[in-house]
Design an enzyme around this catalytic site. Structure first.
Site, PDB file in Angstrom:
ATOM      1  N   ASP A   1      -9.598  -5.221  -5.125  1.00  0.00           N
ATOM      2  CA  ASP A   1      -8.991  -3.289  -4.339  1.00  0.00           C
ATOM      3  C   ASP A   1      -9.178  -2.384  -5.532  1.00  0.00           C
ATOM      4  O   ASP A   1      -9.117  -2.355  -6.530  1.00  0.00           O
ATOM      5  CB  ASP A   1      -7.312  -3.511  -4.507  1.00  0.00           C
ATOM      6  CG  ASP A   1      -6.762  -2.681  -3.627  1.00  0.00           C
ATOM      7  OD1 ASP A   1      -7.736  -1.754  -3.341  1.00  0.00           O
ATOM      8  OD2 ASP A   1      -5.474  -2.733  -3.886  1.00  0.00           O
TER       9      ASP A   1
ATOM     10  N   SER B   1       0.967  -1.013  -0.408  1.00  0.00           N
ATOM     11  CA  SER B   1      -0.053   0.357   0.343  1.00  0.00           C
ATOM     12  C   SER B   1       1.047   1.337   0.139  1.00  0.00           C
ATOM     13  O   SER B   1       1.406   1.746  -0.774  1.00  0.00           O
ATOM     14  CB  SER B   1      -0.750   0.252   0.941  1.00  0.00           C
ATOM     15  OG  SER B   1      -2.034   0.869   0.775  1.00  0.00           O
TER      16      SER B   1
ATOM     17  N   HIS C   1      -8.036  -5.049  -0.511  1.00  0.00           N
ATOM     18  CA  HIS C   1      -7.043  -4.277  -0.540  1.00  0.00           C
ATOM     19  C   HIS C   1      -6.145  -4.806   0.702  1.00  0.00           C
ATOM     20  O   HIS C   1      -6.538  -4.797   1.791  1.00  0.00           O
ATOM     21  CB  HIS C   1      -7.308  -2.918  -0.046  1.00  0.00           C
ATOM     22  CG  HIS C   1      -5.928  -2.461   0.017  1.00  0.00           C
ATOM     23  ND1 HIS C   1      -5.153  -1.761  -0.660  1.00  0.00           N
ATOM     24  CD2 HIS C   1      -5.557  -1.251   1.033  1.00  0.00           C
ATOM     25  CE1 HIS C   1      -3.666  -1.094  -0.635  1.00  0.00           C
ATOM     26  NE2 HIS C   1      -4.116  -1.277   0.305  1.00  0.00           N
TER      27      HIS C   1
END
Length: 311
Positions: free
Chosen positions: A253, A171, A285
């Protein structure tokens, strides 16, 4: 004394944090990444993996956690690959020391038999970006100071092979990993060879102006003209010196589109390395961090491990 009610909220960046009119920052308790407890360093009784916390920048207090594989059958003459890890959390939550990161890195160390340095960079918005980027690059410079075997941390002098370094993150941490790799390539980093980069569910902004990022990074437009949000806008992209990149995305995601765009940008650029894209179907995600019992975690981890061990 100001009341921290909904009426006094200046900015609401849920599920990450809220900003009140008096300047107070409140991280949202509903998000697991904001509430994960830290794990003390030591020896994992199940895997035999050892961890140690090191403050590498006394001026700022910035630290890192070093993960050392089980050395029961390790030959002292055999150097191990090194993974430099930057945790996710939107630049504003998460930790290299928390149970979520501990669980993930322990799995990586077990599968790759690599040394891992996970960096505890300072969090926004109290520490506005680009502080997290600068802390993260400083960690890589500190690691490079061990290339002669005379650095300040004995574990880094003795065990890792600094000519087999992989930069990784998930991320926001993947965003940092990319930035650090390009920066190291442009400025030069003697004693360290970055072989590969592993970006898991990378964050490279949103389709529209990213107001939360702009709040955390006052120097950013929050749009695609910022190279940190859109690597394709970075004139230094082609100078990136790592040999290969693995980009991991997840089907459900919301950041998948930007991850695929990053892959396509690298593939079409003049960079010259090899870039690989893998997609996990049916997952969202960072599922591998928050849903470690998913049957799809194992295949993802195996692909990441193969990327490292076959280099």
């Amino acid at each position: 004394m100001a009341s921290h009610t909904e009426d006094n909220i200046l900015h609401d960046f849920s599920p990450f944090f809220k900003v009140f009119k008096d300047g107070r920052i409140q991280r949202c308790k509903s998000f697991d990444g904001a509430n994960a407890p830290n794990v003390p360093a030591g020896v994992d009784p199940i895997t035999g993996i050892q961890t140690r916390d090191v403050v590498f920048s006394p001026e700022s207090g910035v630290s890192a956690r070093i993960f050392l594989p089980n050395l029961a059958h390790h030959s002292p003459s055999h150097k191990l690959p090194l993974l430099v890890h930057y945790h996710g959390g939107g630049f504003c939550i998460g930790s290299a020391l928390d149970v979520i990161t501990q669980r993930y890195i322990t799995s990586l160390v077990t599968l790759t038999n690599a040394v891992v340095v996970s960096v505890e960079y300072r969090l926004a918005p109290e520490n506005p970006l680009p502080i997290a980027y600068d802390d993260s690059f400083a960690a890589l410079q500190w690691i490079a100071s061990h290339s002669t075997g005379q650095g300040p941390e004995p574990w880094l002098n003795q065990y890792p092979d600094l000519s087999r370094v992989f930069i990784t993150g998930e991320s926001a941490g993947a965003n940092i990993a990319h930035h650090v790799t390009v920066r190291a390539s442009v400025t030069g980093l003697a004693g360290v060879k970055i072989v590969g980069m592993i970006l898991v569910h990378p964050f490279f902004g949103t389709r529209d102006e990213d107001k939360m990022y702009r709040f955390m990074c006052p120097t950013s437009s929050g749009r695609d003209d910022d190279p940190k949000l859109n690597p394709g806008a970075d004139p230094d992209l082609s100078k990136m010196r790592c040999e290969k990149v693995l980009v991991c995305v997840a089907e459900k995601d919301g950041l998948k589109e930007r991850g695929v765009k990053y892959y396509e940008t690298l593939r079409k650029s003049e960079w010259g390395g090899q870039v690989h894209l893998i997609e996990t179907e049916g997952e969202d995600h960072c599922f591998h961090m928050f849903n470690p019992n998913s049957e799809r975690v194992g295949p993802l981890f195996n692909l990441i491990a193969e990327f490292v061990t076959k280099s």
